[in-house]
Design a protein around this motif. Structure first.
Motif, PDB file in Angstrom:
ATOM      1  N   HIS A  73     -16.827  70.772-148.649  1.00 21.78           N
ATOM      2  CA  HIS A  73     -16.767  69.672-147.700  1.00 21.78           C
ATOM      3  C   HIS A  73     -17.488  68.465-148.314  1.00 21.78           C
ATOM      4  N   PRO A  74     -16.850  67.283-148.317  1.00 26.02           N
ATOM      5  CA  PRO A  74     -17.517  66.099-148.875  1.00 26.02           C
ATOM      6  C   PRO A  74     -18.651  65.621-147.969  1.00 26.02           C
ATOM      7  N   TYR A  75     -19.817  65.454-148.557  1.00 20.19           N
ATOM      8  CA  TYR A  75     -20.979  64.908-147.853  1.00 20.19           C
ATOM      9  C   TYR A  75     -21.601  63.821-148.723  1.00 20.19           C
ATOM     10  N   TYR A  76     -22.593  63.141-148.172  1.00 24.34           N
ATOM     11  CA  TYR A  76     -23.280  62.063-148.888  1.00 24.34           C
ATOM     12  C   TYR A  76     -24.774  62.134-148.610  1.00 24.34           C
ATOM     13  N   LEU A  77     -25.560  61.589-149.559  1.00 27.99           N
ATOM     14  CA  LEU A  77     -26.974  61.333-149.283  1.00 27.99           C
ATOM     15  C   LEU A  77     -27.038  60.041-148.470  1.00 27.99           C
ATOM     16  N   HIS A  78     -27.862  60.034-147.432  1.00 28.59           N
ATOM     17  CA  HIS A  78     -27.828  58.866-146.549  1.00 28.59           C
ATOM     18  C   HIS A  78     -28.418  57.623-147.231  1.00 28.59           C
ATOM     19  N   THR A  79     -27.876  56.468-146.858  1.00 28.60           N
ATOM     20  CA  THR A  79     -28.400  55.184-147.331  1.00 28.60           C
ATOM     21  C   THR A  79     -29.426  54.630-146.359  1.00 28.60           C
ATOM     22  N   SER A  80     -29.560  55.276-145.210  1.00 29.51           N
ATOM     23  CA  SER A  80     -30.501  54.876-144.164  1.00 29.51           C
ATOM     24  C   SER A  80     -30.573  56.030-143.173  1.00 29.51           C
ATOM     25  N   PRO A  81     -31.700  56.201-142.489  1.00 25.73           N
ATOM     26  CA  PRO A  81     -31.770  57.229-141.437  1.00 25.73           C
ATOM     27  C   PRO A  81     -31.208  56.753-140.100  1.00 25.73           C
ATOM     28  N   GLU A  82     -30.541  55.601-140.088  1.00 25.26           N
ATOM     29  CA  GLU A  82     -30.146  54.936-138.843  1.00 25.26           C
ATOM     30  C   GLU A  82     -29.253  55.800-137.961  1.00 25.26           C
ATOM     31  N   PHE A  83     -28.203  56.400-138.519  1.00 25.71           N
ATOM     32  CA  PHE A  83     -27.281  57.171-137.692  1.00 25.71           C
ATOM     33  C   PHE A  83     -28.006  58.338-137.028  1.00 25.71           C
ATOM     34  N   ALA A  84     -28.828  59.042-137.803  1.00 29.71           N
ATOM     35  CA  ALA A  84     -29.564  60.183-137.256  1.00 29.71           C
ATOM     36  C   ALA A  84     -30.554  59.730-136.187  1.00 29.71           C
ATOM     37  N   ALA A  85     -31.239  58.611-136.432  1.00 28.52           N
ATOM     38  CA  ALA A  85     -32.229  58.125-135.470  1.00 28.52           C
ATOM     39  C   ALA A  85     -31.572  57.756-134.149  1.00 28.52           C
ATOM     40  N   LYS A  86     -30.416  57.101-134.209  1.00 33.08           N
ATOM     41  CA  LYS A  86     -29.758  56.686-132.970  1.00 33.08           C
ATOM     42  C   LYS A  86     -29.239  57.895-132.187  1.00 33.08           C
ATOM     43  N   LYS A  87     -28.869  58.956-132.885  1.00 33.20           N
ATOM     44  CA  LYS A  87     -28.493  60.184-132.177  1.00 33.20           C
ATOM     45  C   LYS A  87     -29.697  60.744-131.417  1.00 33.20           C
ATOM     46  N   PHE A 308     -21.535  60.047-134.622  1.00 30.42           N
ATOM     47  CA  PHE A 308     -22.386  58.883-134.370  1.00 30.42           C
ATOM     48  C   PHE A 308     -21.784  57.992-133.294  1.00 30.42           C
ATOM     49  N   LEU A 309     -20.490  57.717-133.377  1.00 29.72           N
ATOM     50  CA  LEU A 309     -19.854  56.869-132.369  1.00 29.72           C
ATOM     51  C   LEU A 309     -19.895  57.517-130.988  1.00 29.72           C
ATOM     52  N   ALA A 310     -19.758  58.824-130.929  1.00 29.60           N
ATOM     53  CA  ALA A 310     -19.842  59.521-129.642  1.00 29.60           C
ATOM     54  C   ALA A 310     -21.248  59.387-129.056  1.00 29.60           C
ATOM     55  N   ALA A 311     -22.268  59.507-129.916  1.00 30.98           N
ATOM     56  CA  ALA A 311     -23.653  59.359-129.449  1.00 30.98           C
ATOM     57  C   ALA A 311     -23.937  57.922-129.041  1.00 30.98           C
ATOM     58  N   LEU A 312     -23.363  56.969-129.770  1.00 28.86           N
ATOM     59  CA  LEU A 312     -23.601  55.556-129.485  1.00 28.86           C
ATOM     60  C   LEU A 312     -23.139  55.196-128.077  1.00 28.86           C
ATOM     61  N   ALA A 313     -22.085  55.830-127.628  1.00 29.97           N
ATOM     62  CA  ALA A 313     -21.549  55.533-126.303  1.00 29.97           C
ATOM     63  C   ALA A 313     -22.524  55.889-125.192  1.00 29.97           C
ATOM     64  N   THR A 314     -23.474  56.775-125.462  1.00 26.15           N
ATOM     65  CA  THR A 314     -24.451  57.173-124.447  1.00 26.15           C
ATOM     66  C   THR A 314     -25.863  56.710-124.796  1.00 26.15           C
ATOM     67  N   MET A 315     -26.043  56.027-125.926  1.00 24.50           N
ATOM     68  CA  MET A 315     -27.374  55.574-126.348  1.00 24.50           C
ATOM     69  C   MET A 315     -27.866  54.445-125.443  1.00 24.50           C
ATOM     70  N   PRO A 316     -29.114  54.469-125.009  1.00 27.26           N
ATOM     71  CA  PRO A 316     -29.628  53.388-124.162  1.00 27.26           C
ATOM     72  C   PRO A 316     -29.858  52.111-124.952  1.00 27.26           C
ATOM     73  N   GLU A 317     -30.030  51.000-124.250  1.00 23.21           N
ATOM     74  CA  GLU A 317     -30.349  49.726-124.900  1.00 23.21           C
ATOM     75  C   GLU A 317     -31.618  49.892-125.717  1.00 23.21           C
ATOM     76  N   SER A 318     -31.569  49.464-126.980  1.00 27.41           N
ATOM     77  CA  SER A 318     -32.679  49.719-127.899  1.00 27.41           C
ATOM     78  C   SER A 318     -32.802  48.586-128.906  1.00 27.41           C
ATOM     79  N   ALA A 319     -33.936  48.565-129.574  1.00 29.16           N
ATOM     80  CA  ALA A 319     -34.157  47.675-130.709  1.00 29.16           C
ATOM     81  C   ALA A 319     -34.658  48.510-131.865  1.00 29.16           C
ATOM     82  N   GLY A 320     -34.140  48.229-133.073  1.00 28.30           N
ATOM     83  CA  GLY A 320     -34.522  49.027-134.229  1.00 28.30           C
ATOM     84  C   GLY A 320     -34.671  48.186-135.479  1.00 28.30           C
TER      85      GLY A 320
END
Length: 354
Positions: A73-87, A308-320
């Motif tokens: 399965h193709p995977y990548y090393l992350h360029t930022s922890p952003e997606f994981a943090a927003k989840k 990530f997009l599925a989690a974003l739909a339920t993520m509260p208003e935030s600043a990062g």
């Protein structure tokens, strides 16, 4: 051919580097205490991700995950922890921070390294302007921990205890380049490439025939504006055009610009902050547009993280915000290159056959 520097593990080289490396540890400990005192929880985002991110000019390191059935399965090393943090924000966390090791390909300069440390933190239910206050406080904390009164890089100095100046992109373009940036952005956020090109040429900026509006914007910013930022005191450069804020929400009352700012000191970009976009459909549209542009320029595209997009739909208003921790240490220690503040910098590739 340029001679390669001596290896970091040579005792005499390490002895010269060690004071900056010890300062790095003190700064990290001080910043961690600062966050913990304000009820932030330290998290650790997974490095392996389905997508390394979907910004046009970010390049990931590809790898392969082999499952227990032997399927690749193709995977990548992350360029930022952003997606994981927003989840994690979608999961219910309110204040989090992460000293994340991140990986970006095609990046190696005095200010870039293929593997580096990014400090990210997020606040749920708070305006992104609070992150500006965080930045001012953290500059002072870092300087105290390093035992310095000024931040330095390439002959420029910043007082880390002074209140940062706040400058919009429109103000910066007008003051440093003589360009009316907003005249090239329509009320709906669409951009006028030819108008910005004419203004940039009038300011003495050399352009390529196929430069897009975004290319011209970036060229003016890097050549004319960024070197002038963070002189004497830090600069907070804010209200980016919405087309240049891939994961930020539009500013209320002016959809031409977004809730995005960057922190500069000594002409060095230290941090990038967003009032976070939580519209999953709009985020998908931006990702797809950026991947189309990446395909056009580099001949490749990255998958979109549907989770990530599925989690974003339920993520509260935030600043990062994401802060380049190694760059901050550089300025605190007066180091010339990012390699000088990394305990074990990645060895550069050797030229020629092995």
């Amino acid at each position: 051919m340029r001679q390669a520097p001596p290896p970091f593990w040579r005792p005499d080289v390490h002895a010269d580097r060690r004071p900056a490396l010890l300062a790095r540890g003190r700064v990290r400990a001080a910043l961690r205490r600062w966050f913990e005192a304000r009820d932030f929880v330290e998290v650790e985002g997974a490095i392996l991700q389905r997508s390394p991110g979907n910004e046009t000019h970010l390049h990931g390191f590809a790898t392969t995950l082999v499952d227990d059935a032997g399927v690749d399965h193709p995977y990548y090393l992350h360029t930022s922890p952003e997606f994981a943090a927003k989840k994690l924000l979608a999961a219910g966390e309110r204040r989090i921070f992460d000293f994340a090791r991140v990986f970006r390909n095609r990046e190696r300069t005095a200010l870039h390294h293929p593997e580096f440390t990014m400090l990210e933190w997020y606040r749920v239910g708070e305006p992104y302007s609070v992150l500006m206050e965080d930045c001012a406080a953290l500059l002072a904390e870092a300087a105290r921990a390093a035992g310095v009164a000024v931040l330095r890089w390439r002959g420029h100095e910043v007082d880390p205890f002074a209140e940062p100046e706040r400058l919009t992109l429109a103000e910066a373009f007008a003051h440093h380049a003589g360009i009316d940036l907003m005249a090239t952005i329509a009320p709906d956020g669409t951009t006028d490439r030819d108008g910005l090109a004419a203004a940039a040429r009038g300011a003495g900026i050399r352009l390529a025939q196929d430069d897009s509006w975004s290319d011209i914007f970036s060229r003016v910013l890097s050549e004319t504006i960024e070197p002038m930022l963070g002189r004497g005191r830090a600069t907070i450069l804010c209200e980016y055009p919405v087309s240049e804020a891939a994961l930020a929400r539009p500013k209320p009352g002016d959809p031409r610009v977004a809730e995005r700012f960057e922190l500069y000191a000594c002409g060095v970009e230290l941090a990038n902050a967003f009032g976070e976009l939580t519209d999953a459909a709009e985020q998908r549209r931006r990702f797809e547009a950026d991947m189309d542009e990446k395909q056009r320029i580099y001949g490749e595209r990255y998958p979109i993280d549907e989770d990530f997009l599925a989690a974003l739909a339920t993520m509260p208003e935030s600043a990062g915000i994401a802060l380049g921790f190694d760059r901050l240490v550089m300025l605190c220690t007066g180091a010339r290159r990012i390699d000088d503040v990394l305990w074990t910098p990645v060895a550069a590739p050797q030229d020629g056959p092995r």
